[in-house]
Design a protein around this motif. Sequence first.
Motif, PDB file in Angstrom:
ATOM      1  N   GLY A 177       0.797  -1.224   0.000  1.00 38.74           N
ATOM      2  CA  GLY A 177       0.000   0.000   0.000  1.00 38.74           C
ATOM      3  C   GLY A 177       0.831   1.276   0.000  1.00 38.74           C
ATOM      4  N   ARG A 178       1.994   1.237   0.621  1.00 43.11           N
ATOM      5  CA  ARG A 178       2.872   2.412   0.630  1.00 43.11           C
ATOM      6  C   ARG A 178       3.345   2.729  -0.790  1.00 43.11           C
ATOM      7  NH1 ARG A 178       3.251  -1.144   4.184  1.00 43.11           N
ATOM      8  NH2 ARG A 178       3.173  -0.735   6.407  1.00 43.11           N
ATOM      9  N   GLU A 179       3.674   1.658  -1.530  1.00 43.24           N
ATOM     10  CA  GLU A 179       4.100   1.827  -2.927  1.00 43.24           C
ATOM     11  C   GLU A 179       2.944   2.315  -3.796  1.00 43.24           C
ATOM     12  OE1 GLU A 179       6.691  -1.470  -4.496  1.00 43.24           O
ATOM     13  OE2 GLU A 179       6.215  -2.310  -2.512  1.00 43.24           O
ATOM     14  N   VAL A 180       1.753   1.810  -3.533  1.00 43.73           N
ATOM     15  CA  VAL A 180       0.572   2.249  -4.273  1.00 43.73           C
ATOM     16  C   VAL A 180       0.353   3.742  -4.027  1.00 43.73           C
ATOM     17  CG1 VAL A 180      -1.945   2.047  -4.504  1.00 43.73           C
ATOM     18  CG2 VAL A 180      -0.537  -0.023  -4.264  1.00 43.73           C
ATOM     19  N   LEU A 181       0.428   4.150  -2.767  1.00 42.70           N
ATOM     20  CA  LEU A 181       0.257   5.561  -2.415  1.00 42.70           C
ATOM     21  C   LEU A 181       1.297   6.421  -3.127  1.00 42.70           C
ATOM     22  CD1 LEU A 181      -1.107   7.799  -0.776  1.00 42.70           C
ATOM     23  CD2 LEU A 181       0.352   7.138   1.167  1.00 42.70           C
ATOM     24  N   GLU A 182       2.542   5.973  -3.121  1.00 42.89           N
ATOM     25  CA  GLU A 182       3.611   6.717  -3.783  1.00 42.89           C
ATOM     26  C   GLU A 182       3.336   6.853  -5.290  1.00 42.89           C
ATOM     27  OE1 GLU A 182       8.481   6.877  -3.858  1.00 42.89           O
ATOM     28  OE2 GLU A 182       7.515   5.037  -3.182  1.00 42.89           O
ATOM     29  N   GLU A 183       2.899   5.756  -5.923  1.00 42.82           N
ATOM     30  CA  GLU A 183       2.591   5.783  -7.358  1.00 42.82           C
ATOM     31  C   GLU A 183       1.428   6.732  -7.659  1.00 42.82           C
ATOM     32  OE1 GLU A 183       4.129   4.309 -10.092  1.00 42.82           O
ATOM     33  OE2 GLU A 183       5.704   3.952  -8.621  1.00 42.82           O
ATOM     34  N   ILE A 184       0.407   6.697  -6.826  1.00 43.82           N
ATOM     35  CA  ILE A 184      -0.758   7.573  -7.023  1.00 43.82           C
ATOM     36  C   ILE A 184      -0.334   9.035  -6.935  1.00 43.82           C
ATOM     37  CG2 ILE A 184      -2.908   8.393  -5.952  1.00 43.82           C
ATOM     38  CD1 ILE A 184      -3.378   5.420  -5.094  1.00 43.82           C
ATOM     39  N   LYS A 185       0.418   9.359  -5.921  1.00 46.56           N
ATOM     40  CA  LYS A 185       0.731  10.765  -5.654  1.00 46.56           C
ATOM     41  C   LYS A 185       1.791  11.343  -6.598  1.00 46.56           C
ATOM     42  CE  LYS A 185      -2.392  11.430  -2.606  1.00 46.56           C
ATOM     43  NZ  LYS A 185      -3.515  12.337  -2.880  1.00 46.56           N
ATOM     44  N   LYS A 186       2.525  10.474  -7.305  1.00 42.28           N
ATOM     45  CA  LYS A 186       3.486  11.013  -8.272  1.00 42.28           C
ATOM     46  C   LYS A 186       2.933  11.011  -9.698  1.00 42.28           C
ATOM     47  CE  LYS A 186       6.356   6.980  -9.336  1.00 42.28           C
ATOM     48  NZ  LYS A 186       7.658   6.357  -9.161  1.00 42.28           N
ATOM     49  N   ASP A 187       1.727  10.479  -9.869  1.00 42.63           N
ATOM     50  CA  ASP A 187       1.082  10.429 -11.179  1.00 42.63           C
ATOM     51  C   ASP A 187       0.231  11.685 -11.373  1.00 42.63           C
ATOM     52  OD1 ASP A 187      -1.138   9.891 -13.098  1.00 42.63           O
ATOM     53  OD2 ASP A 187      -0.192   7.913 -13.236  1.00 42.63           O
ATOM     54  N   GLU A 188       0.530  12.408 -12.438  1.00 40.04           N
ATOM     55  CA  GLU A 188      -0.165  13.676 -12.708  1.00 40.04           C
ATOM     56  C   GLU A 188      -1.679  13.513 -12.819  1.00 40.04           C
ATOM     57  OE1 GLU A 188      -0.045  16.705 -16.365  1.00 40.04           O
ATOM     58  OE2 GLU A 188       1.932  16.303 -15.480  1.00 40.04           O
ATOM     59  N   GLN A 189      -2.140  12.377 -13.323  1.00 44.77           N
ATOM     60  CA  GLN A 189      -3.573  12.144 -13.501  1.00 44.77           C
ATOM     61  C   GLN A 189      -4.260  11.671 -12.223  1.00 44.77           C
ATOM     62  OE1 GLN A 189      -5.103  12.956 -16.435  1.00 44.77           O
ATOM     63  NE2 GLN A 189      -3.064  13.694 -16.946  1.00 44.77           N
ATOM     64  N   LEU A 190      -3.516  11.055 -11.324  1.00 45.92           N
ATOM     65  CA  LEU A 190      -4.116  10.443 -10.139  1.00 45.92           C
ATOM     66  C   LEU A 190      -3.904  11.226  -8.850  1.00 45.92           C
ATOM     67  CD1 LEU A 190      -2.996   6.754 -10.802  1.00 45.92           C
ATOM     68  CD2 LEU A 190      -5.187   7.825 -11.412  1.00 45.92           C
ATOM     69  N   CYS A 191      -2.907  12.090  -8.827  1.00 46.84           N
ATOM     70  CA  CYS A 191      -2.490  12.715  -7.566  1.00 46.84           C
ATOM     71  C   CYS A 191      -3.573  13.569  -6.913  1.00 46.84           C
ATOM     72  CB  CYS A 191      -1.212  13.531  -7.763  1.00 46.84           C
ATOM     73  SG  CYS A 191      -1.400  14.966  -8.829  1.00 46.84           S
ATOM     74  N   ARG A 192      -4.556  14.002  -7.652  1.00 48.09           N
ATOM     75  CA  ARG A 192      -5.619  14.836  -7.103  1.00 48.09           C
ATOM     76  C   ARG A 192      -6.652  14.034  -6.305  1.00 48.09           C
ATOM     77  NH1 ARG A 192      -9.940  13.434  -9.240  1.00 48.09           N
ATOM     78  NH2 ARG A 192     -10.023  12.438 -11.273  1.00 48.09           N
ATOM     79  N   ILE A 193      -6.658  12.702  -6.472  1.00 45.44           N
ATOM     80  CA  ILE A 193      -7.642  11.858  -5.787  1.00 45.44           C
ATOM     81  C   ILE A 193      -7.264  11.746  -4.309  1.00 45.44           C
ATOM     82  CG2 ILE A 193      -8.730   9.586  -5.665  1.00 45.44           C
ATOM     83  CD1 ILE A 193      -7.852   9.177  -8.613  1.00 45.44           C
ATOM     84  N   PRO A 194      -8.172  12.121  -3.407  1.00 43.05           N
ATOM     85  CA  PRO A 194      -7.863  11.961  -1.985  1.00 43.05           C
ATOM     86  C   PRO A 194      -7.696  10.488  -1.623  1.00 43.05           C
ATOM     87  CG  PRO A 194      -9.805  13.343  -2.304  1.00 43.05           C
ATOM     88  CD  PRO A 194      -9.473  12.745  -3.633  1.00 43.05           C
ATOM     89  N   VAL A 195      -6.672  10.225  -0.818  1.00 43.53           N
ATOM     90  CA  VAL A 195      -6.400   8.865  -0.365  1.00 43.53           C
ATOM     91  C   VAL A 195      -6.452   8.843   1.158  1.00 43.53           C
ATOM     92  CG1 VAL A 195      -4.739   6.965  -0.292  1.00 43.53           C
ATOM     93  CG2 VAL A 195      -4.912   8.393  -2.360  1.00 43.53           C
ATOM     94  N   VAL A 196      -7.344   8.006   1.681  1.00 42.78           N
ATOM     95  CA  VAL A 196      -7.426   7.778   3.115  1.00 42.78           C
ATOM     96  C   VAL A 196      -6.803   6.420   3.382  1.00 42.78           C
ATOM     97  CG1 VAL A 196      -8.956   7.429   5.102  1.00 42.78           C
ATOM     98  CG2 VAL A 196      -9.520   9.160   3.382  1.00 42.78           C
ATOM     99  N   VAL A 197      -5.708   6.423   4.136  1.00 39.29           N
ATOM    100  CA  VAL A 197      -5.098   5.165   4.546  1.00 39.29           C
ATOM    101  C   VAL A 197      -5.982   4.610   5.661  1.00 39.29           C
ATOM    102  CG1 VAL A 197      -3.085   4.080   5.613  1.00 39.29           C
ATOM    103  CG2 VAL A 197      -2.781   5.860   3.867  1.00 39.29           C
ATOM    104  N   LEU A 198      -6.511   3.414   5.442  1.00 37.71           N
ATOM    105  CA  LEU A 198      -7.395   2.748   6.394  1.00 37.71           C
ATOM    106  C   LEU A 198      -6.761   1.399   6.691  1.00 37.71           C
ATOM    107  CD1 LEU A 198     -10.133   2.895   7.880  1.00 37.71           C
ATOM    108  CD2 LEU A 198     -11.186   1.894   5.839  1.00 37.71           C
ATOM    109  N   THR A 199      -6.078   1.320   7.830  1.00 33.71           N
ATOM    110  CA  THR A 199      -5.226   0.166   8.097  1.00 33.71           C
ATOM    111  C   THR A 199      -5.249  -0.206   9.572  1.00 33.71           C
ATOM    112  OG1 THR A 199      -2.977  -0.695   7.745  1.00 33.71           O
ATOM    113  CG2 THR A 199      -3.176   1.614   8.429  1.00 33.71           C
ATOM    114  N   THR A 200      -4.762  -1.398   9.881  1.00 38.37           N
ATOM    115  CA  THR A 200      -4.673  -1.815  11.279  1.00 38.37           C
ATOM    116  C   THR A 200      -3.415  -1.281  11.954  1.00 38.37           C
ATOM    117  OG1 THR A 200      -3.620  -3.869  10.576  1.00 38.37           O
ATOM    118  CG2 THR A 200      -6.011  -3.937  10.969  1.00 38.37           C
ATOM    119  N   SER A 201      -2.449  -0.856  11.166  1.00 40.51           N
ATOM    120  CA  SER A 201      -1.169  -0.418  11.720  1.00 40.51           C
ATOM    121  C   SER A 201      -1.298   0.876  12.517  1.00 40.51           C
ATOM    122  CB  SER A 201      -0.139  -0.204  10.609  1.00 40.51           C
ATOM    123  OG  SER A 201       1.051   0.324  11.164  1.00 40.51           O
TER     124      SER A 201
END
Length: 150
Positions: free
Chosen positions: A78-102
Amino acid sequence: MTAPADGNSPIEVLLVEDDPGDVLMTREAFEEHKLRNRLTVVSDGAEALAYLRHEGQYADSVTPDLILLDLNLPRIDGREVLEEIKKDEQLCRIPVVVLTTSQADEDILRSYQLHANAYVTKPVDFERFISVVRQIDEFFVSVVKLPPRG
């Protein structure tokens, strides 16, 4: 471009979660509170990125207005997914809520360094879990003004 929500319109939510129990609880939270938002579920990080990039079986996927992302995922973490989303010009605007047990400080810090919009620890109690999902929904549908879909 179309607006995702005006406070009354449903939004598209992508849940990235590999635990069937957590998927079921999230679905039940949406159903129990009559949340009109459309919930799509993918079960690992590679599938999430394919969905977001409209690749393969997800060529016709709808770009989500909100992503609920678990950190501990198979194939691509999930950390890698978050990194990929936030560095992608088309995806970075989508809010991401980390919802995890950690509850680990390093996971919280890393998630915010990667520009997560929020970090929420999953409650184990069903009623509390439903309450948390409801609060996330209310915040992102009723309070926050989301960017238009690309």
